[in-house]
Scaffold this active site. Structure first.
Site, short mmCIF file in Angstrom:
data_model
loop_
_atom_site.label_atom_id
_atom_site.label_comp_id
_atom_site.label_asym_id
_atom_site.label_seq_id
_atom_site.Cartn_x
_atom_site.Cartn_y
_atom_site.Cartn_z
N GLN A 32 41.99 3.16 5.48
CA GLN A 32 40.59 2.88 4.78
C GLN A 32 40.70 1.40 3.83
OE1 GLN A 32 39.44 6.33 2.55
NE2 GLN A 32 39.13 7.48 4.27
N ASP A 68 46.32 13.83 7.32
CA ASP A 68 45.10 14.94 7.47
C ASP A 68 45.69 16.30 8.24
OD1 ASP A 68 43.74 13.10 6.25
OD2 ASP A 68 42.42 12.69 8.10
#
Length: 428
Positions: free
Chosen positions: A166, A312
């Site tokens: 990100q 994740d």
């Protein structure tokens, strides 16, 4: 929501589209000139937030389930939004969009839900400010709401303190609009969907082991995008089929981007009975079919440059580890603290409630297996989709049913998650 033990899981699933790729296909389509057609888009809450934000900037986007058409007019035609850009629960939307907004000569305000309001943004806003964007927010631009006045940007050589796709993507998207060549260097390589997809949209980048450079002033051209199934969603069913006795499950067209397949490496190391059939399609993002059967698992150590490739998946790996012989150690994963929840704490506290032997540490956790999960407790997703799905799979192997609070959190990335469990349980 009450969930109980399942005797076995059989059959095949088409896993919903990859969340990371779905976000980027809409964003890059909005920045490009021409009609971008997206197949197998993920219509989860996060990706719908991305669509809503770009519509507020005047982009025409048609969405029909998992088919999306974006009619882009180029970056220069993005319009100043009259309302707040609300990203909902989506960290990807806010951080990548900040990179785009940094170079746009208008004012915008970006915010999201309670979870987004707690997530650190300075790691993105600081490099963007160095490039020339004016960004302000609570605690000196650390927390939302953020106000952005974009404009003329200068290229930057940025050393990212953490391996984060990100942060890298936000700086590259600003660099695309900056004067000169922008370079981002990371401690380990993070997922590379942005680089692969910018190439698909006609942008040239230079890459080596841990750094990426982009020349400012390039135009994006519309593209046709097929979004493979999300390996982070597939991970829950890979785990379920490994753990539930007498199971055999095939997952079709799952993304196999090497920066995301850490979960496959860990399953193999733990001894899972897993076969992979990669498809040679020439797609920018590789994908294939995964076949998995019930397996006897052994503990693993998970650390270092493996962490960004499975960050994740750590909640579901923790559940797998409760059923593996030996002690599984997860470290170098402090990044878990700034996810939708502090996932070190939420994984440990929720799994303990159902009988797991797990210790949280400063940068990860230790899980002692093999431990029968007794269940019979009230547990909660805490509004975090991946914790909700971890608990949904845990219920399948608990001796007593468990009551999951806030199960609707799964709709962020996998709206059909509980239906898919039922589908595989019925076939059995």
């Amino acid at each position: 929501m009450k969930r109980g033990k399942i005797s076995s899981l059989k059959g095949e699933l088409h896993i919903p589209g990859d969340k990371s790729i779905s976000h980027r296909s809409v964003m890059f389509g909005a920045m490009a000139e021409g009609k971008t057609v997206i197949k197998n888009f993920l219509p989860g809450a996060d990706c719908l937030s991305t669509i809503a934000c770009f519509r507020k900037m005047g982009v025409e986007i048609e969405q029909n389930g998992s088919d999306v058409t974006v009619r882009g007019k180029g970056l220069d035609q993005l319009a100043e939004p009259a309302e707040l850009l609300d990203v909902g629960n989506s960290g990807t939307t806010i951080r990548l969009m900040l990179g785009i907004l940094a170079g746009r000569p208008f004012h915008s305000t970006v915010a999201g839900d309670e979870s987004i309001a707690k997530r650190p943004m300075k790691r993105v806003t600081e490099p963007l400010r160095k490039m020339g964007a004016k960004i302000d927010g609570r605690a000196g631009g650390e927390y939302t709401p953020l106000s952005v006045r974009g404009g003329h940007l200068k290229a930057i050589d940025f050393q990212s303190p953490v391996a984060s796709a990100q942060i890298k993507s936000a700086v590259l998207l600003a660099g695309l609009q900056a004067e000169g060549t922008t370079t981002v260097t990371e401690p380990h390589k993070s997922r590379d969907h942005t680089e692969r997809m910018l190439s698909m949209f006609g942008v040239s980048l230079r890459e080596d082991e841990t750094s990426v450079s982009i020349e400012g002033g390039q135009q994006l051209k519309a593209a046709e995008v097929f979004v493979p199934g999300d390996i982070s969603s597939a991970a829950f069913f890979l785990a379920a089929a490994s753990l539930v006795p007498g199971s055999e499950v095939v997952l079709r067209n799952v993304g196999l981007n090497p920066t995301r397949t850490g979960i496959i490496d860990v399953l193999k190391e733990m001894g899972a009975d897993l076969e992979i059939e990669e498809k040679d399609t020439g797609n920018t993002e590789p994908y294939g079919d995964l076949r998995i059967k019930t397996s006897s698992l052994k503990a693993a150590e998970i650390s270092g440059d493996l962490i960004p490739r499975l960050i994740d998946e750590i909640p579901i790996i923790a559940l797998l580890a409760t059923q593996a012989e030996g002690t599984t150690v997860i470290k170098d994963a402090a990044e878990l603290k700034v996810k939708e929840t502090n996932r070190i704490d939420t994984v440990a506290s929720e799994l303990k409630k159902i009988g797991a032997n797990i210790e949280p540490t400063e940068d990860g956790m230790k899980i002692h297996g093999k431990t029968p999960l007794t269940g019979g407790a009230k547990v909660s997703s805490h509004g975090d989709h991946r914790i909700g799905m971890m608990l949904g799979i845990a219920a399948c192997i608990c001796e007593q049913p468990i009551d999951i609070l806030q199960p609707e959190a799964v709709s962020v990335s996998y709206p059909s998650f509980f239906e898919h469990i039922e589908k595989l349980a019925e076939k059995a």
